[in-house]
Design a protein around this motif. Structure first.
Motif, PDB file in Angstrom:
ATOM      1  N   GLN A   1       0.859  -1.180   0.000  1.00 60.14           N
ATOM      2  CA  GLN A   1       0.000   0.000   0.000  1.00 60.14           C
ATOM      3  C   GLN A   1       0.900   1.236   0.000  1.00 60.14           C
TER       4      GLN A   1
ATOM      5  N   ARG B   1      -2.375   5.971  -2.911  1.00 59.57           N
ATOM      6  CA  ARG B   1      -3.062   7.195  -2.495  1.00 59.57           C
ATOM      7  C   ARG B   1      -2.091   8.354  -2.689  1.00 59.57           C
TER       8      ARG B   1
ATOM      9  N   ASP C   1      -9.848   8.821   5.103  1.00 63.67           N
ATOM     10  CA  ASP C   1     -11.077   8.179   4.645  1.00 63.67           C
ATOM     11  C   ASP C   1     -11.411   8.652   3.233  1.00 63.67           C
ATOM     12  N   VAL C   2     -12.269   7.899   2.568  1.00 62.27           N
ATOM     13  CA  VAL C   2     -12.765   8.285   1.247  1.00 62.27           C
ATOM     14  C   VAL C   2     -14.038   9.111   1.442  1.00 62.27           C
TER      15      VAL C   2
ATOM     16  N   SER D   1     -11.954   4.209   6.127  1.00 63.99           N
ATOM     17  CA  SER D   1     -10.897   3.325   5.629  1.00 63.99           C
ATOM     18  C   SER D   1     -10.564   2.227   6.623  1.00 63.99           C
TER      19      SER D   1
END
Length: 1295
Positions: A7, A78, A536-537, A648
């Motif tokens: 990630q 990200r 968070d999204v 998330s």
């Protein structure tokens, strides 16, 4: 995490790219990497290269740099990026054109008409984004019950439930012809901004369809951006929409840059990252999928990651201040369990209407330049930048904060990357820094010795330390504003420090603010990247409402909230979030009827009663911002917003071994012991490498902890603990308090300058935030100030220059008039010209500050704000034909609003009512306005008491004698700056024509303002003699004496050219002679309303002409009022700025003695019975010259009912002068176009009844030119010239 996959979280900054990687496996290993963002000789793209290197090293599998990266081992990426910000700052976006409603071609150029810095004669405003303009023949207007126009159109209902008309149909043939011309120029990107498209987007949608059919590749619709009322910010803003590739105005310019970058990034991976979750950080602190990432939401992409990072790692049971200090600037923000957002902001001259984290940026960073000016230590706002950088970077750069830290031993060259010199292999240059500081120290000591023969010379280290203290105080100011000005106790916060330079200053800043804890995360050097791994999204849905917040509308509002909530749910579910992992936040954008400023409010838990099923929004609205309700005033819902958050579920990374309690300070040996300079001189300071520290280690200051990306200074009497997670927690001790004496100290002088100004600024911010008056909250027509025990001005945070000197006169009048009747807890209201007033609508509230030990006031505080109507003979209380002050409204000399701390509301209402001039036309309007008027006065007085708290806090810290002594020192410093200016002017004048300067100019009625300035070059003093000025007049152009004082202070400050304290010291070197009963010093009953708004501008013109500083600006505020017994409106309108010896005048801008904003066109038409037909520049009205004057504007309004129109203007007869051969600007004009009748010239000052269908056309004056025109410069520029970057960082944020 998908098993066996990596990630990545990446912050691609302008200089460096930071990468945080979570590796697969049970160990949960993390990798951190920092690369240059641009290094084409080594790699094409930094984020891709970082991913490639980490995968190659961790997997042990060769991954050639030229091959696409294998994505089979990647779970997600990200990212945050400054691509959009840099493109906006550098104006390197896509070529584009603006498509806008006919009559508004220059609207985004004019903006809100205010200038960014009120004392800059060369008004620097960044270029507009568009290259060309197409005006569209179409028009939507709103239905109004009080409208008397005969409108031949069906009533429609917009998306906000507002009734409207399609007044003018879209001319598609003309549109196609104009768009075809753009295509032939090679422009394929459009931004479409049409009036009232927030509620009716039909015309915008059709324009978009036609443009796409014709071959435009990028089309932006403002209605698809964020459908909020206000044409100007909506025109600037944008959001990517899935509408045939349509996105909005900023995005039409920026999104292509982002798309080009993304295409290049994705092309470096297998299948262009087809099956990889690629998320980008938005300005609001939430992540969004790559296909929804766009320019307007990307402006704070990187800094937002830092806020999320410290919020997730630092917040426990105390609120946190984020402190991110970089090379050019410092970001500060606050977190206490939820993110603080703002919904309208300005960046690089562009107003953006989109949710953003409230990140406040100040121009103080490691690269901030150091100056010694007129006895004061100054840090920034100019920055050395990356090139040439600080002196120690070996590129011939200036002294900066980084150099000061190096000089004090707080930066260690042996631990700093050796990347300097022509071969980029040398260390920081200590010798060059030392030499430069030695030269500066000589200047400091010479100045101080000339001021005080017994002055002890300062050492090089003391000078460097002084600049550090001043830099720290400049960074404390926004933190105080972010906390104290919003009702929070600064000392109860934790200071979370990150960024490359912050660790050197954190302890000192925390101690200055009374904080006891500093937190520095182990990833502080890359916290923005780490924050993206924790974020968070987010998906937001918003729509306009435009309904009353009443019981009968609650069910409809709930249904719309449910609809938007479902949109958010479905979108987040499509991204793989289960409903359990989705949280919904509901907001209503509320405002009081007949006010312009709406507040985005979340609900609190509803008590018993009739509330929305989502909670009680009204309590939040009244308590959090206003703290009161306005009886009988309706609350309006402008917008409904739902913020969907896909959690998330990422926990804060903890993989270090826990402490066994045995790791103490004695078990870790310092790498070295050095000499580091602090307040008490050099001290032995231990040096530690962060990588050698373990949880449980305790380090007692003074010490330096060196990380790969930052240096942490643990100051004396501070203790640093390494936490179980490997972070640094510093406990701030009280330290040795150095007693500050009353003798002048240049370093302390600079610190007090910041503290005094901070008090005035915080009063102003609270007043703006809590005010209900549009003139205060939106137009910013107010000022707040601090005064000494003699009533002399100490610090002023002005929005309006005309208030500068006048408030001092008001305070000193009350001292003379009331004497010992001034008691603790009193608030005195005053507006009379004899009592230091400017004109009657400007009300001043004055409060004394006492201590128990003193029977007389130790200080005074005051604020002054413009009130829309105070009972004059015309609506707006700006009567153009007044001949007596009684005709202009309520008059107050010494009127106690508050006695012994109690607001005298009931008794005062009757007294205020008696003060109002209740004319026949204004009687009913005044009756309805009195309660509103008194409520405004309540807030003016309430803010004063907050200022008293701030003053007392300062006294408790330093002692009364010291604070009062430095008030005097600050005034003396301003005096020195003005004396130096006058000496410089005298030197030039001696060469030219001696040391007497002369100028005169005329008001349109023929009244002359005459000035002779005699300068004493040796003393640096001057006599400003207005002898020969015309006598007072039987009209309202008489200017109270305080107006002339304000004009002189303003001009002197402009000519000094750099920040100096604005106080009575500015006038100490100046002897002002004004003939009694002249137009500049009228008798007590004279009318003065025009003196404040018109004569004040002419005084400035005369002064600037005498000094030959610049050509005349428009010389007018263009005061326009209209109203009846139901409504009243007042505005001042922009014109052209005068050119100077090295610059063109700005077009369509407010100049000199005013800087008020103008009402947005959509707000104007929604609230008032008018249709704004035109608001654009008037080409050719600026005077020609080597440098051309700015153009005036055309503003044209059609009236929808019977009203009274008043105009109070100047420069309709005598044109704004040019200088040194420059041509004068064009005069203005006021025309009334009667419906089916003649066109009437109203003259400069008039009041007239207007009827439905009548049109008022205002043409404002242009600015004068400078220098003789040549064939290549004779014509005014057709486009605002580009402002070069002088590396002065533009501050941003809510404070």
């Amino acid at each position: 995490m998908e098993r066996g996959k990596f990630q990545f979280a990446i912050d691609r900054g302008g200089t460096f790219t930071d990468i945080y990687a979570k590796c697969p496996g049970q160990s949960g290993k993390s990798r951190v990497m920092k690369l240059l963002s641009v290094d084409p000789s080594n790699y094409p793209d930094a984020p891709r290269e970082g991913i490639r290197r980490i995968l190659e090293e961790e997997l042990g599998v060769p991954m050639p740099a030229d091959d696409p990266v294998d994505t089979s081992h990647i779970d997600y990426i990200r990212m945050g990026t400054t691509v959009a910000t840099n493109a906006l700052l550098e104006r390197k976006g896509e070529r584009m054109a603006l498509v806008i409603t006919q009559g508004f071609r220059d609207l985004l150029h004019i903006g809100n008409q205010s200038r960014p810095k009120i004392f800059d004669l060369q008004i620097k405003v960044p270029d507009v984004l568009y290259e060309d303009i197409v005006e569209v023949e179409e028009r939507i207007i709103l239905h109004q019950e009080r409208c008397s126009l005969n409108i031949n159109s069906d009533v429609l209902v917009g998306s906000t439930n507002e009734k409207l008309y399609k007044w003018t149909k879209l001319d598609e043939n003309k549109l196609r012809k104009n768009l075809d011309a753009l295509l032939k120029k090679g422009i394929k990107s459009l931004a479409v901004v049409l009036m009232h498209s927030y509620t009716c987007a039909d015309h915008e949608v059709r324009v978009g369809e036609i443009a796409m059919e014709m071959g435009f590749t990028q089309v932006s619709l403002s209605s698809k951006v964020m459908s909020m009322v206000k044409l100007v910010p909506r025109g600037f803003t944008g959001e990517l929409e899935n509408f045939k590739n349509i996105f909005s105005c900023v995005d039409a310019y920026l999104t292509p840059s982002i798309q080009k970058y993304l295409a290049g990034f994705q092309s470096g991976f297998d299948e262009n990252l087809k099956n990889i979750k690629l998320l980008f950080m938005q300005s609001d602190g939430g992540l969004t999928p790559v296909d929804r990432f766009n320019g307007s939401r990307a402006m704070l992409s990187g800094p937002a990651g830092g806020v999320v990072g410290y919020a997730m790692t630092s917040h426990n049971d105390q609120p946190v201040i984020g402190f991110d200090m970089g090379g050019t600037s410092t970001d500060v923000s606050r977190y206490n369990g939820q993110y603080e957002h703002v919904f309208e902001s300005t960046s690089a001259g562009v107003t953006i209407q989109a949710p953003q984290l409230d990140i406040n940026t100040v121009a103080a960073g490691g690269g901030s330049m150091l100056f010694f000016r007129s006895g004061m230590f100054v840090v920034g706002p100019q920055s050395a930048g990356a090139h040439p950088g600080p002196t120690c970077y070996r590129k011939g750069g200036p002294l900066t904060v980084t150099d000061a830290n190096l000089c004090l031993g707080r930066l260690l060259p042996e631990y700093f990357p050796k990347i300097f010199g022509t071969s980029e292999n040398l260390a920081l240059d200590e010798s060059a820094t030392r030499t430069a500081f030695e030269a500066l120290t000589v200047d400091v000591n010479e100045f101080m010795s000339s001021a005080n023969k017994s002055h002890e010379p300062l050492s090089v280290e003391q000078v460097a330390m002084g600049f550090i203290r001043v830099a720290n105080e400049s960074m404390c100011r926004p933190i105080r504003a972010l906390t104290q000005a919003k009702g929070h106790d600064t000392s109860r916060h934790v200071l979370s420090c990150f960024g490359g330079a912050g660790g050197q200053h954190a302890c000192a800043i925390a101690r200055s603010l009374g904080m006891t804890k500093v937190f520095i995360h182990k990833y502080s050097g890359i916290l923005s990247a780490y924050g993206m791994a924790l974020a968070d999204v987010v998906h937001e849905a918003q729509e306009s409402a435009a309904c009353h917040f009443k019981q009968e509308n609650i069910s409809w509002l709930d249904s719309r909230v449910a609809h938007l909530s479902n949109q958010c749910l479905q979108e987040l579910k499509s991204q793989g979030f289960s409903e359990k992992r989705i949280e919904l936040e509901v907001y209503l954008n509320l405002r009081y009827d007949r006010t312009d400023c709406a507040l985005m409010c979340s609900p609190v838990a509803a008590k018993s009663g009739n509330f929305s099923k989502y909670g009680d929004f009204l309590t939040t609205f009244t308590n959090s911002e206003f703290g009161f309700t306005i009886p009988g005033r309706t609350v309006i819902v402008d917008d409904i917003r739902v913020r969907g958050v896909g959690k998330s579920g990422v926990s804060v990374h903890k993989n270090e071994p826990t402490s066994d309690g045995k790791n103490q300070a004695k078990s870790v040996q310092p790498e070295a012991t050095i000499q580091c300079y602090f307040e008490d001189g050099f001290q032995d300071t231990s040096v530690y490498l962060f990588e050698n520290l373990s949880p449980g280690h305790k380090i007692v200051g003074s010490a330096i902890i060196i990380d790969k990306n930052s240096t942490i200074l643990v100051e004396p009497d501070c203790i640093a603990d390494v936490t179980t997670d490997g972070d640094i927690s510093i406990t701030i001790g009280g330290g040795k308090v150095n007693q500050v004496g009353t003798e002048l100290d240049s370093i302390q002088l600079s610190i007090f300058s910041h503290r005094f100004m901070s008090i005035a600024e915080q009063m102003g911010r609270i007043l703006q935030r809590t005010a209900i008056s549009t003139n205060i909250k939106e137009r910013l027509d107010f000022s707040c100030a601090l005064f000494g025990p003699d009533g002399g001005l100490v610090s002023n945070a002005p929005h309006i220059p005309v208030h500068l000197g006048a408030m001092q006169e008001a305070v000193q009048y009350q001292m003379r008039e009331l004497g010992d009747q001034i008691k603790e807890g009193d608030c005195i209201l005053s507006n009379h010209p004899l009592a230091g007033g400017s004109h009657l609508p400007d009300l001043t509230v004055i409060t004394p500050v006492f201590t128990p030990e003193h029977e007389t006031p130790i200080f005074f505080l005051a604020n002054r704000g413009h009130h829309a109507d105070i009972g004059g003979t015309t609506p707006g209380s700006m009567p153009p034909h007044s001949t007596s002050i009684k005709q202009e409204g309520a008059v107050f000399k010494s009127f106690k609003l508050v006695r012994n701390g109690e607001f005298q509301e009931k008794g005062e209402i009757s007294l205020v009512k008696n003060h109002f001039f209740l004319s026949k036309i204004n009687y009913f309007f005044c009756q309805k306005s009195i309660i509103f008027f008194v409520k405004n006065l309540f807030f003016l007085s309430k803010i004063i008491f907050f200022g008293i708290h701030l003053v007392n806090e300062l006294v408790e810290t330093y002692g009364l004698n010291v604070v009062q002594a430095y008030m005097a020192h600050i005034q003396s410093n301003a005096e020195v700056a003005v004396r130096n200016l006058l000496r410089d002017v005298a030197r030039v004048a001696l060469f030219d024509n001696g040391i007497s300067l002369n100028a005169q100019d005329y008001m349109d009625d023929g009244s002359m303002i005459k000035l002779r300035i005699d300068i004493d070059a040796e003393k640096g003093s001057a006599i400003f003699d207005f002898s020969g000025t015309s006598p007072m007049v039987l009209n309202n152009l008489n200017a109270p004496k305080a107006i002339t004082l304000s004009a002189i202070i303003y001009c002197l400050r402009c000519m000094v050219g750099y920040d100096v304290p604005l106080n009575q010291g500015c006038l100490t070197p100046v002897n002002i002679r004004i003939p009694k009963w002249s137009i500049l010093d009228p008798e007590e009953t004279a009318a003065v309303v025009g003196g404040n708004v018109l004569t004040s501008q002419r005084i400035v013109d005369v002064i600037m002409k005498a000094f030959k500083t610049c050509a005349a600006s428009q010389g007018c505020m263009n005061n326009i009022t209209f109203g009846d017994d139901e409504v009243g409106y007042y505005e001042t309108v922009a014109g052209g700025a005068g050119a100077g010896p090295t610059w063109h005048g700005r077009s369509g801008i407010h100049t000199h003695m005013t800087n008020t904003r103008i009402t947005d066109p959509e707000i104007l038409e929604r609230r008032y019975p008018v249709i704004l037909e035109k608001f654009q520049l008037n080409p050719g009205t600026g005077g020609g010259g080597e440098y051309s004057g700015g153009d005036g504007v055309i503003r044209q309004m059609l009236f929808r009912k019977d009203l009274v129109l008043s105009v109070l203007t100047e420069r309709r007869v005598f044109a704004p002068y040019g200088l040194d051969g420059g041509q004068p600007g064009k005069t203005g004009n006021n025309l009334l176009l009667r419906h089916n009748g003649p066109t009437i010239n109203l003259g400069g000052k008039n009041s007239v009844e207007v009827h439905p269908g009548d049109v008022f056309r205002l043409l404002t004056p242009g600015g004068g030119g400078f220098g003789s025109p040549t064939p290549s410069t004779g014509e005014p520029p057709t486009k605002q010239r580009k402002v070069k970057d002088d590396q002065t960082f533009v501050e941003r944020g809510s404070v």
